[in-house]
Design a protein around this motif. Structure first.
Motif, PDB file in Angstrom:
ATOM      1  N   ALA A  45      -6.000 -20.807  -6.142  1.00  0.00           N
ATOM      2  CA  ALA A  45      -6.135 -19.682  -6.900  1.00  0.00           C
ATOM      3  C   ALA A  45      -7.147 -19.230  -4.714  1.00  0.00           C
ATOM      4  CB  ALA A  45      -7.636 -19.902  -7.856  1.00  0.00           C
ATOM      5  N   ASP A  46      -5.932 -19.319  -4.587  1.00  0.00           N
ATOM      6  CA  ASP A  46      -6.097 -18.225  -2.741  1.00  0.00           C
ATOM      7  C   ASP A  46      -6.666 -17.025  -2.877  1.00  0.00           C
ATOM      8  OD1 ASP A  46      -4.884 -20.914  -1.854  1.00  0.00           O
ATOM      9  OD2 ASP A  46      -2.519 -20.397  -1.329  1.00  0.00           O
ATOM     10  N   VAL A  47      -7.631 -16.764  -1.950  1.00  0.00           N
ATOM     11  CA  VAL A  47      -7.636 -15.727  -2.365  1.00  0.00           C
ATOM     12  C   VAL A  47      -7.500 -14.851  -1.038  1.00  0.00           C
ATOM     13  CG1 VAL A  47      -9.532 -13.506  -1.644  1.00  0.00           C
ATOM     14  CG2 VAL A  47     -10.196 -16.297  -3.307  1.00  0.00           C
ATOM     15  N   ASP A  50      -9.132 -10.582  -0.014  1.00  0.00           N
ATOM     16  CA  ASP A  50      -9.815 -10.224  -0.889  1.00  0.00           C
ATOM     17  C   ASP A  50      -9.898 -10.336  -2.601  1.00  0.00           C
ATOM     18  OD1 ASP A  50     -11.608  -9.932   0.436  1.00  0.00           O
ATOM     19  OD2 ASP A  50     -12.042  -7.935   1.055  1.00  0.00           O
ATOM     20  N   LYS A  51      -8.537 -10.973  -2.532  1.00  0.00           N
ATOM     21  CA  LYS A  51      -8.051 -11.301  -3.778  1.00  0.00           C
ATOM     22  C   LYS A  51      -7.399 -12.401  -4.162  1.00  0.00           C
ATOM     23  CE  LYS A  51      -4.247  -7.747  -3.517  1.00  0.00           C
ATOM     24  NZ  LYS A  51      -3.741  -7.426  -3.157  1.00  0.00           N
ATOM     25  N   THR A  52      -7.934 -12.766  -5.710  1.00  0.00           N
ATOM     26  CA  THR A  52      -7.466 -14.563  -5.924  1.00  0.00           C
ATOM     27  C   THR A  52      -6.525 -14.514  -6.875  1.00  0.00           C
ATOM     28  OG1 THR A  52     -10.141 -14.159  -5.767  1.00  0.00           O
ATOM     29  CG2 THR A  52      -8.726 -16.114  -7.518  1.00  0.00           C
ATOM     30  N   SER A  54      -3.526 -15.954  -9.019  1.00  0.00           N
ATOM     31  CA  SER A  54      -4.447 -16.204 -10.374  1.00  0.00           C
ATOM     32  C   SER A  54      -2.870 -16.803 -11.796  1.00  0.00           C
ATOM     33  CB  SER A  54      -4.661 -15.444 -11.791  1.00  0.00           C
ATOM     34  OG  SER A  54      -3.512 -14.298 -11.827  1.00  0.00           O
ATOM     35  N   PHE A 136      -1.896 -12.105  -8.479  1.00  0.00           N
ATOM     36  CA  PHE A 136      -3.697 -11.770  -8.384  1.00  0.00           C
ATOM     37  C   PHE A 136      -3.915 -11.489  -9.309  1.00  0.00           C
ATOM     38  CE2 PHE A 136      -1.638 -11.047  -4.201  1.00  0.00           C
ATOM     39  CZ  PHE A 136      -2.495 -11.697  -3.179  1.00  0.00           C
ATOM     40  N   GLU A 137      -5.046 -11.636  -9.439  1.00  0.00           N
ATOM     41  CA  GLU A 137      -6.271 -11.155 -10.877  1.00  0.00           C
ATOM     42  C   GLU A 137      -5.946  -9.779 -11.242  1.00  0.00           C
ATOM     43  OE1 GLU A 137     -10.042 -12.568  -9.517  1.00  0.00           O
ATOM     44  OE2 GLU A 137      -9.400 -14.699 -10.804  1.00  0.00           O
TER      45      GLU A 137
END
Length: 147
Positions: A45-47, A50-52, A54, A136-137
């Motif tokens: 779950a890399d960031v 500023d986005k993770t 998923s 991303f999430e």
């Protein structure tokens, strides 16, 4: 060994712990084996910006990738004293925390499995045409850079 059939290493979705456990259990009857080594690639779950992450959506040129997996397999058997080797890679969506790559090697001797596994995993990362799109999430996505 050159005439061996090219195997399909791909599995749809994540590789389950049950599948991994069953693969290990099947080798207990092979009493010439003295050592196993396993590599499990897991989606992080890399960031990024500023986005993770998923999930990762894996795609491949399957025929080309299976041929390359076969070449790596044959090279490993030539280079190392292996009894068995299994490679499985996910296609489709694999969520963060799930397994996407399972490499399992067996040999009569322990030192062999450590060297062989590193050789195989590095060759897979460098040479096999499998592509991952990070999801991303917020449902945006980008192509993953291998590292």
């Amino acid at each position: 060994m050159k005439d061996k059939k090219i195997k399909n290493v791909f599995r749809q979705g994540a590789i389950s712990s049950e599948f991994i456990g069953d693969s290990i259990a099947k080798h207990q009857a092979k009493t010439s084996i003295g050592a196993h080594n396993i590599f499990l690639g897991q989606v992080r779950a890399d960031v990024i910006d500023d986005k993770t992450v998923s999930a990762i959506e894996y795609t491949a040129y399957e025929d080309m990738a299976n041929a390359k997996f076969h070449e790596i397999r044959e090279a490993a058997f030539e280079k190392f004293e292996l009894t068995c080797m299994h490679i499985y890679h996910s296609l489709g969506t694999v969520k963060a925390g799930e397994i996407c790559l399972f490499v399992f090697v067996s040999s009569p001797r322990r030192k062999v499995v450590f060297k062989a596994l590193e050789f195989i995993v590095e060759a897979i990362k460098a040479d096999v045409p499998v592509f991952g799109k990070e999801v991303f999430e917020d449902e945006s996505h980008q192509w993953k850079v291998n590292n």
